[in-house]
Design an enzyme around this catalytic site. Structure first.
Site, PDB file in Angstrom:
ATOM      1  N   GLU A 198       0.815  12.997   5.583  1.00 28.28           N
ATOM      2  CA  GLU A 198       1.531  11.915   6.266  1.00 28.28           C
ATOM      3  C   GLU A 198       2.786  11.521   5.482  1.00 28.28           C
ATOM      4  OE1 GLU A 198      -1.619   9.432   8.840  1.00 28.28           O
ATOM      5  OE2 GLU A 198      -2.104   9.384   6.714  1.00 28.28           O
ATOM      6  N   LYS A 239       0.837  -1.204   0.000  1.00 27.36           N
ATOM      7  CA  LYS A 239       0.000   0.000   0.000  1.00 27.36           C
ATOM      8  C   LYS A 239       0.869   1.250   0.000  1.00 27.36           C
ATOM      9  CE  LYS A 239      -4.174   1.879   2.030  1.00 27.36           C
ATOM     10  NZ  LYS A 239      -4.608   2.394   3.309  1.00 27.36           N
ATOM     11  N   SER A 266      -5.576  11.091  -1.178  1.00 30.77           N
ATOM     12  CA  SER A 266      -5.677  11.641   0.183  1.00 30.77           C
ATOM     13  C   SER A 266      -4.639  12.757   0.380  1.00 30.77           C
ATOM     14  CB  SER A 266      -5.480  10.534   1.214  1.00 30.77           C
ATOM     15  OG  SER A 266      -4.292   9.821   0.943  1.00 30.77           O
TER      16      SER A 266
HETATM   17  P1  NAP Z   1      -8.761  12.343  10.997  1.00 32.25           P
HETATM   18  O1  NAP Z   1     -10.139  12.391  10.407  1.00 32.25           O
HETATM   19  O2  NAP Z   1      -7.892  13.547  10.894  1.00 32.25           O
HETATM   20  O3  NAP Z   1      -8.925  11.925  12.513  1.00 32.25           O
HETATM   21  C1  NAP Z   1      -7.848  11.888  13.403  1.00 32.25           C
HETATM   22  C2  NAP Z   1      -8.399  12.167  14.777  1.00 32.25           C
HETATM   23  O4  NAP Z   1      -7.361  11.968  15.734  1.00 32.25           O
HETATM   24  C3  NAP Z   1      -8.905  13.591  14.970  1.00 32.25           C
HETATM   25  O5  NAP Z   1     -10.229  13.535  15.440  1.00 32.25           O
HETATM   26  C4  NAP Z   1      -7.963  14.176  16.030  1.00 32.25           C
HETATM   27  O6  NAP Z   1      -8.587  15.041  16.963  1.00 32.25           O
HETATM   28  C5  NAP Z   1      -7.577  12.909  16.764  1.00 32.25           C
HETATM   29  N1  NAP Z   1      -6.391  13.076  17.600  1.00 32.25           N
HETATM   30  C6  NAP Z   1      -5.138  13.492  17.259  1.00 32.25           C
HETATM   31  N2  NAP Z   1      -4.331  13.513  18.331  1.00 32.25           N
HETATM   32  C7  NAP Z   1      -5.084  13.081  19.372  1.00 32.25           C
HETATM   33  C8  NAP Z   1      -4.828  12.886  20.763  1.00 32.25           C
HETATM   34  N3  NAP Z   1      -3.634  13.125  21.291  1.00 32.25           N
HETATM   35  N4  NAP Z   1      -5.841  12.440  21.549  1.00 32.25           N
HETATM   36  C9  NAP Z   1      -7.053  12.201  21.043  1.00 32.25           C
HETATM   37  N5  NAP Z   1      -7.369  12.371  19.721  1.00 32.25           N
HETATM   38  C10 NAP Z   1      -6.386  12.800  18.914  1.00 32.25           C
HETATM   39  O7  NAP Z   1      -7.927  11.130  10.382  1.00 32.25           O
HETATM   40  P2  NAP Z   1      -8.453   9.831   9.629  1.00 32.25           P
HETATM   41  O8  NAP Z   1      -8.794  10.183   8.225  1.00 32.25           O
HETATM   42  O9  NAP Z   1      -9.468   9.124  10.469  1.00 32.25           O
HETATM   43  O10 NAP Z   1      -7.108   8.989   9.557  1.00 32.25           O
HETATM   44  C11 NAP Z   1      -6.579   8.242  10.650  1.00 32.25           C
HETATM   45  C12 NAP Z   1      -5.538   7.284  10.068  1.00 32.25           C
HETATM   46  O11 NAP Z   1      -6.210   6.332   9.240  1.00 32.25           O
HETATM   47  C13 NAP Z   1      -4.521   7.978   9.148  1.00 32.25           C
HETATM   48  O12 NAP Z   1      -3.264   7.401   9.294  1.00 32.25           O
HETATM   49  C14 NAP Z   1      -5.063   7.719   7.752  1.00 32.25           C
HETATM   50  O13 NAP Z   1      -4.066   7.726   6.744  1.00 32.25           O
HETATM   51  C15 NAP Z   1      -5.659   6.328   7.927  1.00 32.25           C
HETATM   52  N6  NAP Z   1      -6.717   6.021   6.955  1.00 32.25           N
HETATM   53  C16 NAP Z   1      -7.777   6.857   6.800  1.00 32.25           C
HETATM   54  C17 NAP Z   1      -8.780   6.539   5.890  1.00 32.25           C
HETATM   55  C18 NAP Z   1      -9.993   7.432   5.694  1.00 32.25           C
HETATM   56  O14 NAP Z   1     -10.789   7.147   4.800  1.00 32.25           O
HETATM   57  N7  NAP Z   1     -10.196   8.479   6.451  1.00 32.25           N
HETATM   58  C19 NAP Z   1      -8.682   5.355   5.135  1.00 32.25           C
HETATM   59  C20 NAP Z   1      -7.589   4.510   5.331  1.00 32.25           C
HETATM   60  C21 NAP Z   1      -6.606   4.854   6.245  1.00 32.25           C
HETATM   61  P3  NAP Z   1      -9.205  16.478  16.610  1.00 32.25           P
HETATM   62  O15 NAP Z   1     -10.553  16.178  16.037  1.00 32.25           O
HETATM   63  O16 NAP Z   1      -9.272  17.122  17.936  1.00 32.25           O
HETATM   64  O17 NAP Z   1      -8.267  17.102  15.634  1.00 32.25           O
END
Ligand code: NAP
Length: 305
Positions: free
Chosen positions: A264, A184, A252
């Protein structure tokens, strides 16, 4: 041992997992960034999940990392660059034998987390599901996909694995999780940075296939050198299939840059370049791509690591 799912980060993927587990009657608790975020969440009264034309609401309990109850099972759902610092703060709450599921894309953050908590079991995940935040605490499930989970140092299936099936989270246990994560990562390196540099959707790369193929040759070399020959097989062909199948989509990384968000890159192309350097492997096109991307991000005022 408690069967509660603690979920660190109520962003896109964290909320998607939390809502499905809660819907299946599993005990779920969200861990939010700080008191301010907790107050905002409590004012909203829970998470809202949008799936096609279905909207559902889940009043899942939440806390900050300063709560006291021990954590036995933790889904880490923040971005790769936030994972290790967040886990360092939570480490005192992890019970003996705690299990962490790491949802981060790319490679490198998993080892950073494992270094913080040497006595916990770290399970790596690779997800092709898609979700995005329409607003705070309001997440759209945008793309059906699949989740592979595995532990590079312990092949035994965790005792809670059936929770995922109960919650209709499509998932399979694999002993080859590193191969999946490397594959990936390579797909991401061949597509995402170029979409930023050419300012285009994935299909825009059809005009740059020679450049893509050159990168795939170097990436396949790297995968073989890193002990991942299977991940190297047919890479160029798969990259081209992905470009065609997702031609209308924006990557992304493109979307992060578009919205002025940190990318990232450190755990994707950055990880690939660091691994090549560690193995004494010269990959000039990949290096040049990384440098151009770093320059592009800096010019936009975005972090380049
Ligand atoms: P996201 O929407 O930005 O969510 C990340 C969350 O983590 C935010 O709500 C943020 O809080 C929270 N956070 C950060 N630091 C924190 C802490 N110290 N304590 C508590 N919460 C904390 O990210 P995402 O899209 O879900 O992605 C997460 C991971 O999954 C990434 O590595 C991404 O590449 C992977 N991924 C995502 C997808 C997708 O479709 N979204 C698909 C495959 C893989 P705040 O709301 O306060 O900022």
């Amino acid at each position: 041992m408690s069967s509660t799912w603690h979920i660190l980060g109520a962003g896109s993927l964290g909320s998607l997992w939390a809502c499905r587990l809660a819907r299946a009657g599993k005990a779920v608790r969200l861990i939010l960034r700080d008191e301010q975020r907790l107050a905002a969440y409590q004012a909203a009264g829970g998470l809202t999940l949008l799936e096609q034309d279905l909207t559902s609401h889940y009043a899942i309990p939440a806390e900050t990392d300063q709560a006291h109850a021990p954590i036995h099972r933790l889904l880490v759902a923040c971005k790769a660059y936030d994972a290790a610092p967040a886990i360092a703060r939570l480490a005192p709450r992890l019970a003996a034998g705690a299990e962490l599921v790491l949802l981060q894309n790319g490679l490198g953050s998993q080892d950073e987390v494992a270094d913080q908590v040497p006595h916990a079991r770290c399970i790596f995940a690779s997800s092709t599901e898609g979700a995005f935040r329409e607003d705070d605490w309001r997440v759209r499930f945008a793309g059906q996909g699949f989740n592979w989970l595995g532990d590079p140092v312990n092949p035994s299936v965790p005792q809670w694995f059936d929770d995922l099936h109960d919650a209709a989270i499509p998932a399979e246990w694999t002993v080859d999780i590193l191969t999946r994560l490397w594959r990936k990562l390579a797909l991401n390196c061949a597509i995402n940075p170029l979409t930023v540099l050419h300012d285009c959707h994935n299909g825009g790369l059809l005009a740059h296939l020679e450049q893509v193929s050159t990168l795939c040759v170097e990436l396949a070399d790297l995968l073989r050198r890193c002990g991942q020959p299977e991940a190297a097989e047919g890479l160029d062909e798969q990259v081209q299939r992905v470009i065609l199948a997702t031609a209308a989509n924006y990557s992304s990384m493109y979307q992060d840059v578009r919205h002025g968000r940190r990318t990232e890159v450190h755990y994707l192309l950055g990880h690939a370049c660091r691994a090549a350097a560690r193995h004494g492997l010269e990959l000039p096109h990949l290096e040049q791509l990384h440098q151009r991307l770093v320059d592009n991000l800096k010019a936009r005022g975005l972090p380049s690591d």
